[in-house]
Design an enzyme around this catalytic site. Structure first.
Site, PDB file in Angstrom:
ATOM      1  N   HIS A 133       1.188  76.983  -4.093  1.00 47.65           N
ATOM      2  CA  HIS A 133       0.418  75.977  -3.307  1.00 47.65           C
ATOM      3  C   HIS A 133      -0.349  76.712  -2.294  1.00 47.65           C
ATOM      4  CE1 HIS A 133       3.536  72.295  -3.683  1.00 47.65           C
ATOM      5  NE2 HIS A 133       3.552  73.194  -4.810  1.00 47.65           N
ATOM      6  N   TYR A 165       3.535  66.646   5.253  1.00 46.61           N
ATOM      7  CA  TYR A 165       4.229  66.666   6.639  1.00 46.61           C
ATOM      8  C   TYR A 165       3.736  65.465   7.271  1.00 46.61           C
ATOM      9  CZ  TYR A 165       5.933  71.254   5.697  1.00 46.61           C
ATOM     10  OH  TYR A 165       6.535  72.667   5.257  1.00 46.61           O
ATOM     11  N   PRO A 192      14.485  73.820   9.923  1.00 47.55           N
ATOM     12  CA  PRO A 192      13.831  73.658   8.530  1.00 47.55           C
ATOM     13  C   PRO A 192      12.450  73.468   8.426  1.00 47.55           C
ATOM     14  CG  PRO A 192      15.010  71.883   8.486  1.00 47.55           C
ATOM     15  CD  PRO A 192      15.345  72.751   9.751  1.00 47.55           C
ATOM     16  N   LYS A 207      11.006  78.751   7.420  1.00 49.05           N
ATOM     17  CA  LYS A 207      10.920  80.226   7.663  1.00 49.05           C
ATOM     18  C   LYS A 207      12.185  80.896   7.202  1.00 49.05           C
ATOM     19  CE  LYS A 207       6.996  80.885   9.407  1.00 49.05           C
ATOM     20  NZ  LYS A 207       6.433  80.368   7.992  1.00 49.05           N
ATOM     21  N   TYR A 220       2.370  79.764   8.559  1.00 46.88           N
ATOM     22  CA  TYR A 220       3.022  79.106   7.469  1.00 46.88           C
ATOM     23  C   TYR A 220       3.089  80.099   6.043  1.00 46.88           C
ATOM     24  CZ  TYR A 220       4.462  75.260   4.712  1.00 46.88           C
ATOM     25  OH  TYR A 220       5.378  74.253   3.889  1.00 46.88           O
TER      26      TYR A 220
HETATM   27  C1  PHB Z   1      12.053  71.880   1.011  1.00 48.32           C
HETATM   28  O1  PHB Z   1      11.215  71.762   0.143  1.00 48.32           O
HETATM   29  O2  PHB Z   1      13.298  71.594   1.083  1.00 48.32           O
HETATM   30  C2  PHB Z   1      11.335  72.224   2.426  1.00 48.32           C
HETATM   31  C3  PHB Z   1      10.093  72.399   2.252  1.00 48.32           C
HETATM   32  C4  PHB Z   1       9.253  72.710   3.428  1.00 48.32           C
HETATM   33  C5  PHB Z   1       9.963  72.519   4.692  1.00 48.32           C
HETATM   34  C6  PHB Z   1      11.231  72.557   4.717  1.00 48.32           C
HETATM   35  C7  PHB Z   1      12.070  72.211   3.595  1.00 48.32           C
HETATM   36  O3  PHB Z   1       9.074  73.010   5.716  1.00 48.32           O
END
Ligand code: PHB
Length: 396
Positions: free
Chosen positions: A76, A204, A293, A297, A385
């Site tokens: 990604h 997001y 989450p 990280k 990130y």
């Molecule tokens: C997930 O795919 O569970 C996931 C992806 C990105 C995040 C948190 C969880 O920032």
């Protein structure tokens, strides 16, 4: 009957941290024994989150665990932020020339377990640790019970607790010292759905009703979340209500629906243990810290601890010097607190607290615009990130 085992490093927990440590130690000729209360099928079969930072992917590939991440993982190059009716892409590749890999943690675990088996030292599954004893002696012990009900006693030169947020090893290390803790007034309602991806990159989204994340596991299974009350009952919403809530968070994108086969509520906590070392016992990974989450990280941060303790153990077994063991907490905590800050920052910027005032909501949008419309802001976000380079770089 009691089984007794003698090893150089006793490792509690066959998660990513414990298994990677055992792998790196073996490459340096150091024996270890990894135990875990769960079965192999349990560990490999639980679908888990999946962002692997660029430096973490390099550690897995270069140390010979597996390079499947580069072939089977989904690269990604960016993520999208949705807020205030607009869409803003953060282009990692253009900003800092790196990417992340969507490669679920259960795949990392499969690779790590396969490596232990290939090297002839499989973890001891279904071995439940009851206690870590004699931390301040030169031979700490792990005592517990196996699946057949037999007791075991592992004596080691060093014990490493990589046994997650309910760590047994934490009791002698920092049990009485508590730690640094923050609980958030919201959590995530998560689903796993059988459907193709709805978008090429993670989304997001921060809306007036709170946060939505559109993520993926593979071409057939998607992971999505919406912000919820942390005490929410998983069964209190219908599938239609779930889809409505998710869809409202990403106006302009049509979510591909399918059967929802798992629902869960995740609580958000930030935690750092008060101590990371007591005598010959050390904490790494989730045993040492938890992050919410949002910044993805968890496992990536655990690898930083692994590299620091691996470096310290190699020096200790080669020379008898405890200098790098002494330095472990200081070295590990540097990244731990930076990752705590990053995870806290992403979390607070993207969620709407239940008691948020109109001022708070508008200020948050101001923050999101500041970050996404400035090249430096975007770069700061992207750098964190995609993952800062690890400090202990001489890990092989
Ligand atoms: C997930 O795919 O569970 C996931 C992806 C990105 C995040 C948190 C969880 O920032």
């Amino acid at each position: 009957m009691n089984t007794t085992i003698r090893t150089q490093v006793g490792i509690l927990g066959a998660g990513p941290a414990g298994l990677l440590l055992a792998h790196l130690l073996q490459k340096a000729g150091i024996d270890s024994v990894v135990i875990d209360s769960r079965s192999r099928a349990d560990i490999e079969g639980t679908v888990r989150a999946g962002i692997v930072e660029s430096p973490a992917a390099a550690v897995l590939a270069k140390s010979g665990v597996s390079d499947r991440i580069y072939t089977d993982g989904m690269k990604h190059d960016g993520v999208e932020f949705h807020f205030d009716g607009g869409r803003h892409r953060i282009d990692f590749n253009a900003l800092i020339g790196k990417s992340v890999y969507l490669y679920p943690q259960h795949e990392v675990l499969r690779d790590l377990i396969a490596a232990r088996i290939r090297d002839g030292v499989p973890p001891l599954f279904e071995h439940k640790a009851d206690a870590v004893l004699d931390a301040e002696s030169s031979c700490p012990r792990i005592v517990g019970t196996d699946a057949a009900g037999q007791t075991f006693d592992i004596t080691a030169d060093i014990v490493v607790g990589a046994d997650g947020s309910g760590s047994i090893a934490r009791i002698p290390v920092s049990g009485s010292r508590g730690g640094y803790f923050r609980e958030y007034p919201f959590g995530w309602y998560g689903i796993l759905v059988e459907a193709p991806p709805s978008a090429p990159e993670l989304i997001y989204s921060r809306g007036d009703d709170g946060f939505v994340l559109i993520s993926t596991r593979d071409k057939k299974v998607q992971r999505m979340y919406f912000q919820c009350d942390p005490s929410m009952d998983v069964n209190s919403v219908s599938d239609d209500q779930i889809w409505d809530r998710l869809q409202a968070g990403v106006a302009g994108i049509e979510l591909k629906r399918g059967p929802i086969f798992k629902k869960d509520v995740l609580r958000f906590r930030s935690f750092v243990a008060g101590e990371l070392r007591k005598g010959r016992v050390f904490l790494i990974g989730d045993a040492a810290h938890t992050v919410p989450p949002t910044g993805a990280k968890g496992m990536n941060l655990a690898f930083s601890d692994v590299l620091w303790i691996n470096q310290a153990l190699r020096s200790f077994f080669a020379s008898g010097s405890e200098r790098l063991l002494d330095a472990y907490p200081h070295n590990a905590l540097d990244r731990i607190w930076r990752a705590q800050n990053y995870s806290y920052w992403m979390t607070s910027m993207l969620h709407v607290a239940p008691d948020a005032s109109e001022f708070d909501k508008k200020r948050s949008l101001g923050e999101l615009y500041s970050v996404t419309t400035s090249r430096y802001g975007q770069q700061y976000l992207a750098e964190g990130y995609v993952g800062w380079e690890y400090g202990a770089d001489d890990w092989m």
